[in-house]
Design a protein around this motif. Structure first.
Motif, PDB file in Angstrom:
ATOM      1  N   THR A 100       2.093  -1.332  11.935  1.00  0.00           N
ATOM      2  CA  THR A 100       1.879  -0.813  13.293  1.00  0.00           C
ATOM      3  C   THR A 100       0.735  -1.610  13.906  1.00  0.00           C
ATOM      4  OG1 THR A 100       2.505   1.387  12.566  1.00  0.00           O
ATOM      5  CG2 THR A 100       1.331   1.225  14.661  1.00  0.00           C
ATOM      6  N   VAL A 144       7.552   1.519  11.646  1.00  0.00           N
ATOM      7  CA  VAL A 144       8.337   2.627  11.081  1.00  0.00           C
ATOM      8  C   VAL A 144       7.715   3.977  11.399  1.00  0.00           C
ATOM      9  CG1 VAL A 144       9.022   1.175   9.133  1.00  0.00           C
ATOM     10  CG2 VAL A 144       7.057   2.699   8.869  1.00  0.00           C
ATOM     11  N   GLY A 174       0.813  -1.218   0.000  1.00  0.00           N
ATOM     12  CA  GLY A 174       0.000   0.000   0.000  1.00  0.00           C
ATOM     13  C   GLY A 174       0.840   1.258   0.000  1.00  0.00           C
ATOM     14  N   ASN A 175       0.317   2.310   0.630  1.00  0.00           N
ATOM     15  CA  ASN A 175       0.992   3.617   0.634  1.00  0.00           C
ATOM     16  C   ASN A 175       2.441   3.511   1.100  1.00  0.00           C
ATOM     17  OD1 ASN A 175      -1.187   5.280  -0.228  1.00  0.00           O
ATOM     18  ND2 ASN A 175      -2.113   5.060   1.791  1.00  0.00           N
ATOM     19  N   MET A 176       2.673   2.677   2.106  1.00  0.00           N
ATOM     20  CA  MET A 176       4.020   2.531   2.658  1.00  0.00           C
ATOM     21  C   MET A 176       4.776   1.361   2.027  1.00  0.00           C
ATOM     22  SD  MET A 176       4.432   4.914   4.914  1.00  0.00           S
ATOM     23  CE  MET A 176       5.781   4.402   5.965  1.00  0.00           C
ATOM     24  N   MET A 214       3.708  -5.466   5.714  1.00  0.00           N
ATOM     25  CA  MET A 214       3.366  -4.052   5.936  1.00  0.00           C
ATOM     26  C   MET A 214       1.844  -3.951   5.776  1.00  0.00           C
ATOM     27  SD  MET A 214       4.702  -1.435   6.925  1.00  0.00           S
ATOM     28  CE  MET A 214       4.777   0.321   7.013  1.00  0.00           C
ATOM     29  N   LEU A 215       1.137  -4.437   6.804  1.00  0.00           N
ATOM     30  CA  LEU A 215      -0.319  -4.625   6.728  1.00  0.00           C
ATOM     31  C   LEU A 215      -1.037  -3.626   7.634  1.00  0.00           C
ATOM     32  CD1 LEU A 215      -0.197  -8.529   6.749  1.00  0.00           C
ATOM     33  CD2 LEU A 215      -0.700  -7.033   4.803  1.00  0.00           C
ATOM     34  N   PRO A 216      -2.354  -3.455   7.417  1.00  0.00           N
ATOM     35  CA  PRO A 216      -3.049  -2.401   8.157  1.00  0.00           C
ATOM     36  C   PRO A 216      -3.044  -2.559   9.685  1.00  0.00           C
ATOM     37  CG  PRO A 216      -4.352  -3.073   6.264  1.00  0.00           C
ATOM     38  CD  PRO A 216      -3.195  -4.028   6.359  1.00  0.00           C
ATOM     39  N   LEU A 233      -5.982   5.216  10.280  1.00  0.00           N
ATOM     40  CA  LEU A 233      -4.789   4.594  10.876  1.00  0.00           C
ATOM     41  C   LEU A 233      -4.377   5.326  12.154  1.00  0.00           C
ATOM     42  CD1 LEU A 233      -2.671   3.720   7.694  1.00  0.00           C
ATOM     43  CD2 LEU A 233      -3.989   2.170   9.132  1.00  0.00           C
ATOM     44  N   GLY A 259       6.460   8.332   7.429  1.00  0.00           N
ATOM     45  CA  GLY A 259       5.410   8.550   6.433  1.00  0.00           C
ATOM     46  C   GLY A 259       5.833   8.185   5.022  1.00  0.00           C
ATOM     47  N   ASP A 286       0.078  -8.729  -2.636  1.00  0.00           N
ATOM     48  CA  ASP A 286      -0.972  -7.868  -2.075  1.00  0.00           C
ATOM     49  C   ASP A 286      -2.321  -8.431  -2.524  1.00  0.00           C
ATOM     50  OD1 ASP A 286      -0.976  -4.713  -0.899  1.00  0.00           O
ATOM     51  OD2 ASP A 286      -2.860  -5.392  -1.793  1.00  0.00           O
ATOM     52  N   LEU A 287      -3.373  -8.097  -1.779  1.00  0.00           N
ATOM     53  CA  LEU A 287      -4.715  -8.540  -2.181  1.00  0.00           C
ATOM     54  C   LEU A 287      -5.163  -7.807  -3.440  1.00  0.00           C
ATOM     55  CD1 LEU A 287      -6.519  -8.578   1.302  1.00  0.00           C
ATOM     56  CD2 LEU A 287      -5.501 -10.507   0.056  1.00  0.00           C
ATOM     57  N   LYS A 296      -6.675   4.244  14.842  1.00  0.00           N
ATOM     58  CA  LYS A 296      -6.252   2.899  15.288  1.00  0.00           C
ATOM     59  C   LYS A 296      -5.074   3.002  16.263  1.00  0.00           C
ATOM     60  CE  LYS A 296      -3.087   0.781  13.080  1.00  0.00           C
ATOM     61  NZ  LYS A 296      -2.145   0.077  12.200  1.00  0.00           N
ATOM     62  N   LEU A 340      -1.654  -3.412  -7.479  1.00  0.00           N
ATOM     63  CA  LEU A 340      -0.456  -3.024  -6.719  1.00  0.00           C
ATOM     64  C   LEU A 340       0.681  -3.995  -7.011  1.00  0.00           C
ATOM     65  CD1 LEU A 340      -1.977  -1.930  -3.280  1.00  0.00           C
ATOM     66  CD2 LEU A 340      -1.309  -0.505  -5.223  1.00  0.00           C
ATOM     67  N   GLY A 388      -0.622  10.202   2.061  1.00  0.00           N
ATOM     68  CA  GLY A 388      -0.260  10.325   3.448  1.00  0.00           C
ATOM     69  C   GLY A 388      -0.706   9.221   4.410  1.00  0.00           C
ATOM     70  N   PHE A 389      -1.088   9.677   5.533  1.00  0.00           N
ATOM     71  CA  PHE A 389      -1.374   8.817   6.679  1.00  0.00           C
ATOM     72  C   PHE A 389      -2.832   9.074   7.071  1.00  0.00           C
ATOM     73  CE2 PHE A 389      -0.697   8.132  11.424  1.00  0.00           C
ATOM     74  CZ  PHE A 389      -0.772   6.754  11.329  1.00  0.00           C
TER      75      PHE A 389
HETATM   76  P1  NAD Z   1      -2.465   0.751   3.151  1.00  0.00           P
HETATM   77  O1  NAD Z   1      -3.875   0.469   3.525  1.00  0.00           O
HETATM   78  O2  NAD Z   1      -2.148   1.770   2.108  1.00  0.00           O
HETATM   79  O3  NAD Z   1      -1.726  -0.628   2.722  1.00  0.00           O
HETATM   80  C1  NAD Z   1      -1.988  -1.888   3.279  1.00  0.00           C
HETATM   81  C2  NAD Z   1      -1.949  -2.913   2.153  1.00  0.00           C
HETATM   82  O4  NAD Z   1      -2.056  -4.231   2.710  1.00  0.00           O
HETATM   83  C3  NAD Z   1      -3.110  -2.777   1.165  1.00  0.00           C
HETATM   84  O5  NAD Z   1      -2.581  -2.620  -0.134  1.00  0.00           O
HETATM   85  C4  NAD Z   1      -3.896  -4.076   1.318  1.00  0.00           C
HETATM   86  O6  NAD Z   1      -4.465  -4.530   0.104  1.00  0.00           O
HETATM   87  C5  NAD Z   1      -2.815  -5.024   1.791  1.00  0.00           C
HETATM   88  N1  NAD Z   1      -3.304  -6.202   2.504  1.00  0.00           N
HETATM   89  C6  NAD Z   1      -4.182  -6.271   3.542  1.00  0.00           C
HETATM   90  N2  NAD Z   1      -4.336  -7.552   3.944  1.00  0.00           N
HETATM   91  C7  NAD Z   1      -3.535  -8.309   3.153  1.00  0.00           C
HETATM   92  C8  NAD Z   1      -3.258  -9.715   3.077  1.00  0.00           C
HETATM   93  N3  NAD Z   1      -3.814 -10.593   3.901  1.00  0.00           N
HETATM   94  N4  NAD Z   1      -2.389 -10.133   2.132  1.00  0.00           N
HETATM   95  C9  NAD Z   1      -1.800  -9.256   1.286  1.00  0.00           C
HETATM   96  N5  NAD Z   1      -2.027  -7.912   1.317  1.00  0.00           N
HETATM   97  C10 NAD Z   1      -2.878  -7.450   2.234  1.00  0.00           C
HETATM   98  O7  NAD Z   1      -1.729   1.142   4.537  1.00  0.00           O
HETATM   99  P2  NAD Z   1      -0.330   1.913   4.725  1.00  0.00           P
HETATM  100  O8  NAD Z   1      -0.567   3.377   4.859  1.00  0.00           O
HETATM  101  O9  NAD Z   1       0.658   1.402   3.727  1.00  0.00           O
HETATM  102  O10 NAD Z   1       0.046   1.399   6.200  1.00  0.00           O
HETATM  103  C11 NAD Z   1       0.506   0.082   6.425  1.00  0.00           C
HETATM  104  C12 NAD Z   1       0.973  -0.003   7.876  1.00  0.00           C
HETATM  105  O11 NAD Z   1       1.998   0.976   8.120  1.00  0.00           O
HETATM  106  C13 NAD Z   1      -0.136   0.292   8.901  1.00  0.00           C
HETATM  107  O12 NAD Z   1       0.003  -0.566   9.985  1.00  0.00           O
HETATM  108  C14 NAD Z   1       0.123   1.742   9.283  1.00  0.00           C
HETATM  109  O13 NAD Z   1      -0.362   2.045  10.588  1.00  0.00           O
HETATM  110  C15 NAD Z   1       1.632   1.820   9.201  1.00  0.00           C
HETATM  111  N6  NAD Z   1       2.184   3.149   8.923  1.00  0.00           N
HETATM  112  C16 NAD Z   1       1.664   3.945   7.955  1.00  0.00           C
HETATM  113  C17 NAD Z   1       2.238   5.206   7.726  1.00  0.00           C
HETATM  114  C18 NAD Z   1       1.700   6.137   6.656  1.00  0.00           C
HETATM  115  O14 NAD Z   1       2.130   7.298   6.614  1.00  0.00           O
HETATM  116  N7  NAD Z   1       0.803   5.680   5.784  1.00  0.00           N
HETATM  117  C19 NAD Z   1       3.339   5.633   8.469  1.00  0.00           C
HETATM  118  C20 NAD Z   1       3.874   4.775   9.423  1.00  0.00           C
HETATM  119  C21 NAD Z   1       3.287   3.528   9.642  1.00  0.00           C
END
Ligand code: NAD
Length: 298
Positions: free
Chosen positions: A100, A125, A10-12, A64-66, A247, A128, A31-32, A250, A36, A242-243
């Motif tokens: 996280t 991590v 995902g984003n990260m 790197m999951l939600p 999240l 961002g 990824d699901l 959470k 991506l 972004g973030f």
């Molecule tokens: P996101 O929702 O953009 O990405 C998560 C990805 O995981 C999605 O693409 C989703 O399809 C995939 N996914 C979910 N379940 C799955 C599975 N069983 N198998 C394969 N893929 C699966 O979230 P994000 O912003 O990338 O954040 C990911 C983690 O990083 C979170 O825990 C978040 O709290 C943490 N984080 C995010 C940021 C930020 O700025 N976005 C910063 C620091 C930490």
């Protein structure tokens, strides 16, 4: 160079996996969301038949999951349903979970890894999406010294600061503390900028003043929440993440649960939690968390 299965693009995760490819590692993209996976394959990643297939030949698995439930379901499986991945890892790859999640879930995955003779670090991590793309993330690791040593060269391709916070789950505790503080200073920064603007000050000028004064903080310096002060911040891009608010809500939920468990006073953390949950409840969970300024400016 290592063969790495990267789960969660995902984003990260997307930019983090790309930095591993750029560093010369061989990366399986999982990824699901097929788009991506395709996007990372265009950048040099490998496409696997399945996750189970990819891990067979991998030295390292990075997730790197939600949230905690996704990590637990992947590694530990679900009662009376699917088998967890850990039971299928006869090649004993190193596991790095950078999601996280709550420290209790992280510790339960650590326990299961130990039972299966697998090394693991929880390595959430900070920084961002910009730092994920630049390869300048901060990693906060929990686990034993052997696992941390093994993880360090891999994390070095994605981050600039790599800390060993302590034993299993300690990375998640450090992350929880950091993000509670981040929410508090994002809200404080938004309040100060809005107060100044309501008094006729230019938010760009006020930002410059506070950046050279005692109010300086990361939200002001790297992620200004006022629109059009900083062209690269989500505020200047319709608060696209972004973030996400979801999240941050959470993360604050994890901090508040832990504060109760450890009898820690967190009055500002509680206020920040309530503000982000209200925002989520009003349907704005997918906006960037700096959009809290809009609620303050209403
Ligand atoms: P996101 O929702 O953009 O990405 C998560 C990805 O995981 C999605 O693409 C989703 O399809 C995939 N996914 C979910 N379940 C799955 C599975 N069983 N198998 C394969 N893929 C699966 O979230 P994000 O912003 O990338 O954040 C990911 C983690 O990083 C979170 O825990 C978040 O709290 C943490 N984080 C995010 C940021 C930020 O700025 N976005 C910063 C620091 C930490």
């Amino acid at each position: 160079m290592a063969t790495i299965t990267f789960v969660g693009l995902g984003n990260m995760g997307g930019p983090m996996a790309l930095n591993l490819i750029k560093a010369g590692h061989s990366v399986y993209a999982i990824d699901l969301m097929p788009e991506l996976v395709e996007s990372l394959v265009r950048e040099g990643a490998h496409k696997a038949q399945s996750l189970e297939d990819a891990v067979k030949t991998s030295d390292v698995i990075i997730t790197m999951l939600p949230a905690g439930k996704h990590v637990a379901s992947l590694f530990l499986g679900e009662p009376n349903a699917k088998q967890g991945l850990l039971e299928q890892l006869s090649n004993k790859p190193l596991i790095i979970d950078s999601s996280t999640i709550d420290a209790a879930t992280a510790r339960s995955v650590h326990d299961a890894c130990r039972e299966n003779g697998i090394d693991m670090v929880d390595a959430p991590v900070s920084g961002g999406v910009a730092a994920a793309a630049a390869g300048s993330l901060t990693f906060m690791c929990g686990g034993d010294a052997v696992a941390f040593e093994k993880a360090q060269p891999i994390l070095g391709a994605m981050g600039a600061n790599i800390f060993h916070a302590g034993p299993e789950g300690a990375g998640q505790v450090a992350k929880m503390c950091n993000n509670m503080l981040l929410a508090i200073h994002m809200i404080g920064t938004s309040e100060a900028l809005n107060l100044g603007a309501n008094n006729g000050l230019d938010p760009s000028v006020l930002s410059e003043i506070m950046l050279a004064s005692s109010g300086k903080n990361w939200s002001l310096e790297k992620y200004n929440p006022y629109p059009n002060v900083m062209p690269t911040s989500p505020a200047s891009n319709d608060y696209r993440p972004g973030f996400m608010v979801d999240l941050m809500a959470k993360d604050l939920g994890l901090a508040m649960e832990n504060a109760v468990e450890t009898s820690s006073k967190t009055p500002l953390g509680r206020a920040a939690h309530d503000m982000y949950v209200d925002k989520q409840d009003s349907g704005e969970g997918k906006k960037d968390f700096s959009s809290i300024l809009e609620d303050i400016a209403k």
